[in-house]
Design a protein around this motif. Sequence first.
Motif, PDB file in Angstrom:
ATOM      1  N   THR A 193       0.852  -1.193   0.000  1.00  0.00           N
ATOM      2  CA  THR A 193       0.000   0.000   0.000  1.00  0.00           C
ATOM      3  C   THR A 193       0.884   1.238   0.000  1.00  0.00           C
ATOM      4  O   THR A 193       0.610   2.223  -0.693  1.00  0.00           O
ATOM      5  CB  THR A 193      -0.896   0.001   1.256  1.00  0.00           C
ATOM      6  OG1 THR A 193      -1.699  -1.173   1.236  1.00  0.00           O
ATOM      7  CG2 THR A 193      -1.751   1.246   1.313  1.00  0.00           C
ATOM      8  N   HIS A 194       1.934   1.173   0.777  1.00  0.00           N
ATOM      9  CA  HIS A 194       2.928   2.246   0.798  1.00  0.00           C
ATOM     10  C   HIS A 194       4.065   1.897  -0.148  1.00  0.00           C
ATOM     11  O   HIS A 194       4.614   0.788  -0.119  1.00  0.00           O
ATOM     12  CB  HIS A 194       3.450   2.464   2.224  1.00  0.00           C
ATOM     13  CG  HIS A 194       2.463   3.165   3.096  1.00  0.00           C
ATOM     14  ND1 HIS A 194       2.263   2.860   4.418  1.00  0.00           N
ATOM     15  CD2 HIS A 194       1.608   4.181   2.807  1.00  0.00           C
ATOM     16  CE1 HIS A 194       1.324   3.662   4.913  1.00  0.00           C
ATOM     17  NE2 HIS A 194       0.910   4.465   3.959  1.00  0.00           N
ATOM     18  N   ALA A 195       4.425   2.859  -0.984  1.00  0.00           N
ATOM     19  CA  ALA A 195       5.321   2.601  -2.110  1.00  0.00           C
ATOM     20  C   ALA A 195       6.620   1.922  -1.700  1.00  0.00           C
ATOM     21  O   ALA A 195       6.981   0.867  -2.221  1.00  0.00           O
ATOM     22  CB  ALA A 195       5.609   3.921  -2.823  1.00  0.00           C
ATOM     23  N   ARG A 196       7.326   2.541  -0.742  1.00  0.00           N
ATOM     24  CA  ARG A 196       8.672   2.057  -0.422  1.00  0.00           C
ATOM     25  C   ARG A 196       8.654   0.728   0.330  1.00  0.00           C
ATOM     26  O   ARG A 196       9.708   0.157   0.580  1.00  0.00           O
ATOM     27  CB  ARG A 196       9.417   3.108   0.390  1.00  0.00           C
ATOM     28  CG  ARG A 196       8.882   3.302   1.801  1.00  0.00           C
ATOM     29  CD  ARG A 196       9.467   4.547   2.441  1.00  0.00           C
ATOM     30  NE  ARG A 196       9.151   4.653   3.857  1.00  0.00           N
ATOM     31  CZ  ARG A 196       9.215   5.800   4.545  1.00  0.00           C
ATOM     32  NH1 ARG A 196       9.535   6.915   3.925  1.00  0.00           N
ATOM     33  NH2 ARG A 196       8.947   5.825   5.831  1.00  0.00           N
ATOM     34  N   GLU A 197       7.474   0.239   0.680  1.00  0.00           N
ATOM     35  CA  GLU A 197       7.364  -1.017   1.429  1.00  0.00           C
ATOM     36  C   GLU A 197       7.160  -2.204   0.483  1.00  0.00           C
ATOM     37  O   GLU A 197       6.474  -3.173   0.798  1.00  0.00           O
ATOM     38  CB  GLU A 197       6.232  -0.869   2.454  1.00  0.00           C
ATOM     39  CG  GLU A 197       6.515   0.282   3.425  1.00  0.00           C
ATOM     40  CD  GLU A 197       5.318   0.775   4.215  1.00  0.00           C
ATOM     41  OE1 GLU A 197       4.298   0.064   4.255  1.00  0.00           O
ATOM     42  OE2 GLU A 197       5.397   1.890   4.765  1.00  0.00           O
ATOM     43  N   TYR A 198       7.793  -2.103  -0.688  1.00  0.00           N
ATOM     44  CA  TYR A 198       7.504  -3.036  -1.778  1.00  0.00           C
ATOM     45  C   TYR A 198       8.038  -4.439  -1.567  1.00  0.00           C
ATOM     46  O   TYR A 198       7.643  -5.347  -2.286  1.00  0.00           O
ATOM     47  CB  TYR A 198       8.002  -2.477  -3.114  1.00  0.00           C
ATOM     48  CG  TYR A 198       9.412  -1.978  -3.131  1.00  0.00           C
ATOM     49  CD1 TYR A 198      10.487  -2.850  -3.145  1.00  0.00           C
ATOM     50  CD2 TYR A 198       9.681  -0.600  -3.154  1.00  0.00           C
ATOM     51  CE1 TYR A 198      11.782  -2.385  -3.168  1.00  0.00           C
ATOM     52  CE2 TYR A 198      10.984  -0.119  -3.176  1.00  0.00           C
ATOM     53  CZ  TYR A 198      12.031  -1.013  -3.178  1.00  0.00           C
ATOM     54  OH  TYR A 198      13.321  -0.556  -3.211  1.00  0.00           O
ATOM     55  N   TYR A 349      -0.054  -6.035   4.600  1.00  0.00           N
ATOM     56  CA  TYR A 349       1.387  -6.073   4.869  1.00  0.00           C
ATOM     57  C   TYR A 349       2.018  -4.704   4.626  1.00  0.00           C
ATOM     58  O   TYR A 349       1.836  -4.091   3.567  1.00  0.00           O
ATOM     59  CB  TYR A 349       2.070  -7.097   3.961  1.00  0.00           C
ATOM     60  CG  TYR A 349       2.099  -8.505   4.506  1.00  0.00           C
ATOM     61  CD1 TYR A 349       2.751  -8.806   5.694  1.00  0.00           C
ATOM     62  CD2 TYR A 349       1.489  -9.550   3.810  1.00  0.00           C
ATOM     63  CE1 TYR A 349       2.803 -10.103   6.185  1.00  0.00           C
ATOM     64  CE2 TYR A 349       1.533 -10.859   4.292  1.00  0.00           C
ATOM     65  CZ  TYR A 349       2.199 -11.123   5.485  1.00  0.00           C
ATOM     66  OH  TYR A 349       2.245 -12.411   5.954  1.00  0.00           O
ATOM     67  N   HIS A 350       2.774  -4.244   5.630  1.00  0.00           N
ATOM     68  CA  HIS A 350       3.536  -2.994   5.532  1.00  0.00           C
ATOM     69  C   HIS A 350       4.967  -3.253   6.002  1.00  0.00           C
ATOM     70  O   HIS A 350       5.319  -4.353   6.402  1.00  0.00           O
ATOM     71  CB  HIS A 350       2.891  -1.910   6.419  1.00  0.00           C
ATOM     72  CG  HIS A 350       1.622  -1.343   5.868  1.00  0.00           C
ATOM     73  ND1 HIS A 350       1.499  -0.041   5.435  1.00  0.00           N
ATOM     74  CD2 HIS A 350       0.392  -1.904   5.692  1.00  0.00           C
ATOM     75  CE1 HIS A 350       0.256   0.177   5.020  1.00  0.00           C
ATOM     76  NE2 HIS A 350      -0.430  -0.942   5.161  1.00  0.00           N
ATOM     77  N   SER A 351       5.805  -2.200   5.969  1.00  0.00           N
ATOM     78  CA  SER A 351       7.144  -2.228   6.562  1.00  0.00           C
ATOM     79  C   SER A 351       7.406  -0.862   7.189  1.00  0.00           C
ATOM     80  O   SER A 351       7.050   0.154   6.596  1.00  0.00           O
ATOM     81  CB  SER A 351       8.217  -2.455   5.481  1.00  0.00           C
ATOM     82  OG  SER A 351       8.140  -3.749   4.969  1.00  0.00           O
ATOM     83  N   TYR A 352       8.031  -0.754   8.347  1.00  0.00           N
ATOM     84  CA  TYR A 352       8.721  -1.829   9.006  1.00  0.00           C
ATOM     85  C   TYR A 352       8.427  -1.748  10.511  1.00  0.00           C
ATOM     86  O   TYR A 352       7.679  -0.873  10.946  1.00  0.00           O
ATOM     87  CB  TYR A 352      10.240  -1.685   8.767  1.00  0.00           C
ATOM     88  CG  TYR A 352      10.887  -0.537   9.521  1.00  0.00           C
ATOM     89  CD1 TYR A 352      10.718   0.774   9.108  1.00  0.00           C
ATOM     90  CD2 TYR A 352      11.658  -0.781  10.673  1.00  0.00           C
ATOM     91  CE1 TYR A 352      11.305   1.815   9.816  1.00  0.00           C
ATOM     92  CE2 TYR A 352      12.241   0.267  11.375  1.00  0.00           C
ATOM     93  CZ  TYR A 352      12.056   1.558  10.944  1.00  0.00           C
ATOM     94  OH  TYR A 352      12.623   2.582  11.647  1.00  0.00           O
TER      95      TYR A 352
HETATM   96 ZN   LIG Z   1       3.071   1.285   5.459  1.00  0.00          ZN
END
Ligand SMILES: [Zn+2]
Length: 441
Positions: A193-198, A349-352
């Motif tokens: 969902t968040h770009a850099r959490e690919y 799922y996200h990071s981090y």
């Molecule tokens: Zn995120």
Amino acid sequence: MRRFLPYAAAALIIIGLGLLVCSAVIHIHNIRTSSGMEGSGNAGKDDFPEDNGAQNASDGGLFKVVVDVNDIPALYENSASQNNGAAQNNDTSQGHDTAQDTDSNGNEEPSDPQPSGSEPAFVPYRDPDHIVNTDTTLYTYEMMKTDLYYLTAAHPDIMELRTLGTTEDGRELYVVLFGNRKADRQIFICAATHAREYMTTQLVMKQMEFYAAHYHDQSYNGVPLSEIFGRTCFVVMPMVNPDGVSISQLGEQGIRRQDLLDNVRAIYASDTARGYTSLDYASYLVRWKANVLGTDINRNFSPGWESVNEHPVPSADHYKGAAPGDQIETAAQMQIMRELSNPILAVSYHSYGNLVYYQYGQQGDLYTRNQQLAQHISNMTGYTLAGYSNEAGFANWCVHVRGIPAVVVETGSTAAPLPLSQFADLWGRHQWMWAMLGTVY
Ligand SMILES: [Zn+2]
């Protein structure tokens, strides 16, 4: 009479050609139906024999099939040509091996669906059990797209590829129906969902490949995977924000439309002028979280949208949009969750941070069930249960609007984008996640 003879002959020829085409189509269909079970013997061959598109997980107009079993040869051709055109996606190590596979009965059959009449070498052979590349952090939208075609072609009996629509920059919002598409309950999984959490996309794609490869020969806690996925359809959205991911991975090269590129440059100027970032432009793009319009998809849902005021204008992150649900990605997620007949839980799922978020102000039984879901995931991953999470996100919407347990799982222990060294850790903790969820629920 003689003047009618040519017409009669022409009619016969047309009828004859028609019959030939029909038999060819039926033949192709039969090949695909039987070869989809490679490596699995005959087990489960007739698990879902009447799959005709009318499925519990698949009603609704927004929710379109992009890979139908009968279309796979053409899509393969399309996939291969796009693959050849995308430099970052050339996979020469897997070669152009078009040798015939031998199935479990010792019969030779085509290893890949081949468009009739095309050059055999046109479609590179890929081992369906080792498709998803985890040797690079730059697992791009194009790579995912190609892999989705390959996986679906290899496992048409348990995978169906659909799209929820097209993003602002022309990318598909893919969704896979995994397992029994006619099951009366669904588990929703989404990533990036968040770009850099690919890296979460890579994780989810690897999970999909793993469960497809071992559908008929592995168990979890004594329950065969075929049984777990036979009673629950997993609805999987591996890349919620493909435009944003492309920006974080490829910088300006990841933006297709000139007006969108100009807009991203303007957003950087704005974030710099406001003192929000002091990063150089390239580093700023790497750390991009929003979609291509500078809206944070996980701040764009209601309820709770009104109270989110982190940024007044489009930004690399945390701008909530002009109105709740006004972004394509947000609308698509709400639409699919509404159209599913019986979603029982959702994992985003996200990071981090190695955390599990599950508190969204829900009360009573729903709170208890959500806490239990978070605890199951914590037990499996070793992640810490986190406190109250942000409003206006996807999980918050699932809880308050759809009334189902939902969690945000923050993967990884260093800042996103996660380095490649983190993937093994993610895989170790999450390999059996779907099986666990499908067993517990
Ligand atoms: Zn995120």
